[in-house]
Design an enzyme around this catalytic site. Structure first.
Site, PDB file in Angstrom:
ATOM      1  N   SER A 150     -13.046   5.208   7.989  1.00  8.72           N
ATOM      2  CA  SER A 150     -13.733   4.811   6.762  1.00  8.72           C
ATOM      3  C   SER A 150     -13.809   3.291   6.730  1.00  8.72           C
ATOM      4  O   SER A 150     -13.311   2.609   7.622  1.00  8.72           O
ATOM      5  CB  SER A 150     -12.988   5.330   5.538  1.00  8.72           C
ATOM      6  OG  SER A 150     -11.789   4.611   5.348  1.00  8.72           O
ATOM      7  N   TYR A 192       0.843  -1.203   0.000  1.00  6.53           N
ATOM      8  CA  TYR A 192       0.000   0.000   0.000  1.00  6.53           C
ATOM      9  C   TYR A 192       0.871   1.244   0.000  1.00  6.53           C
ATOM     10  O   TYR A 192       0.631   2.179  -0.764  1.00  6.53           O
ATOM     11  CB  TYR A 192      -0.906  -0.031   1.231  1.00  6.53           C
ATOM     12  CG  TYR A 192      -1.828   1.163   1.359  1.00  6.53           C
ATOM     13  CD1 TYR A 192      -2.909   1.326   0.510  1.00  6.53           C
ATOM     14  CD2 TYR A 192      -1.620   2.123   2.350  1.00  6.53           C
ATOM     15  CE1 TYR A 192      -3.767   2.414   0.634  1.00  6.53           C
ATOM     16  CE2 TYR A 192      -2.465   3.212   2.484  1.00  6.53           C
ATOM     17  CZ  TYR A 192      -3.539   3.347   1.622  1.00  6.53           C
ATOM     18  OH  TYR A 192      -4.374   4.431   1.747  1.00  6.53           O
TER      19      TYR A 192
END
Length: 280
Positions: free
Chosen positions: A195, A159
């Site tokens: 989120s 990532y």
């Protein structure tokens, strides 16, 4: 509000998390919306709420299914937005997935999938939209990167690599657009945010999902993150770090005192890896 009201804004990854909240806040402002993601049913749910909380009409919100990994579809998708609205003022590259796994345990096809989605998918869509903006000589390309694009962190090597790639790409692209001063390249670097990205992360293999997403209460509220993002977009900031403390302070350490940052990150990494292996 004045800067974005009436502008055509295309948001990717709009079916959940930051992207979904971007759609809600933009609709309240009065921006015309194109919202995209793979899950069309979730986009329709988001559109319904946007219509309830704003003064937008049905035609002023376009639901457009989009798979960032299907690069052959990006030109047609761009043309669909242009056919519907006639222009694209702002592209918000928000689609992507995070990662939770140790490099030594992770299959290489996971890293390939991360780069295909987060990096190549994003720049592919950007290429088609940028052609339109160059013709108009104006527009904003906003990319939701991450503080992970500024530093390294355990359990997220793939990532981090994808976000570092985005940072390098868009910082370079900005230098190629000096003849187009009305085209803004804006990188948003959120820290930990409440989120749903953690629920859909890559793990050590493509078929495995994360078993325990952990406590999210310490993270910045999504509404706050999106509000600061839109303030940054309206003011054409080249780069914005959007985070609560102490994460924001760590960003400054990486920027101005990297030796201290390495020392601190190594201390934090050891504990984080232990917690991860323990299922915390």
């Amino acid at each position: 509000e004045k800067e974005l009201r009436g502008k055509v804004v295309w948001v990717t990854g709009a079916s959940s998390g930051i992207g979904e909240e971007l759609a809600y806040q933009l609709s309240k402002i009065g921006a015309l919306l194109a919202i995209s993601a793979r899950r069309e049913d979730e986009l329709e749910r988001g559109k319904k709420k946007c219509l309830q909380i704003s003064n937008l009409s049905e035609k002023e919100i376009l639901v457009l299914r989009l798979d960032l990994t299907d690069r052959s579809s990006h030109e047609a998708a761009t043309n669909s937005v242009l056919k519907h609205f006639g222009k694209i003022d702002v592209l918000i590259n928000n689609g992507g997935r995070s990662q939770r796994s140790l490099f030594v345990d992770t299959n290489l096809d996971v890293f390939s999938a991360i780069m295909e989605l987060n990096y190549l998918g994003t720049i592919s869509l950007t290429k088609h939209v940028l052609n339109h903006m160059i013709q108009r000589r104006q527009g904003k390309i906003v990319t939701v990167s991450s503080v992970m694009g500024l530093m390294g962190a355990p359990l997220a090597s793939g990532y981090c690599a994808s976000k570092h790639a985005l940072q390098g790409f868009f910082n370079s692209l900005r230098t190629e657009l000096t003849d187009y001063p009305e085209i803004s390249i804006i990188n948003i670097c959120p820290g930990p945010v409440q989120s749903q990205i953690i629920q859909n992360v890559f793990t050590e293999n493509l078929a495995k999902s994360l078993e325990n997403s952990g406590d999210q209460s310490h993270k910045m509220a999504t509404t706050r993150c999106v509000r600061l993002t839109l303030v940054s977009v309206a003011n054409d900031l080249k780069e914005a770090w959007v985070s609560d403390q102490p994460y924001l302070a760590i960003c400054y350490l990486w920027q101005y005192a990297p030796t201290w940052a390495w020392w601190m990150m190594n201390k934090m990494a050891k504990r984080r890896i232990q917690n991860f292996k323990s299922g915390v």
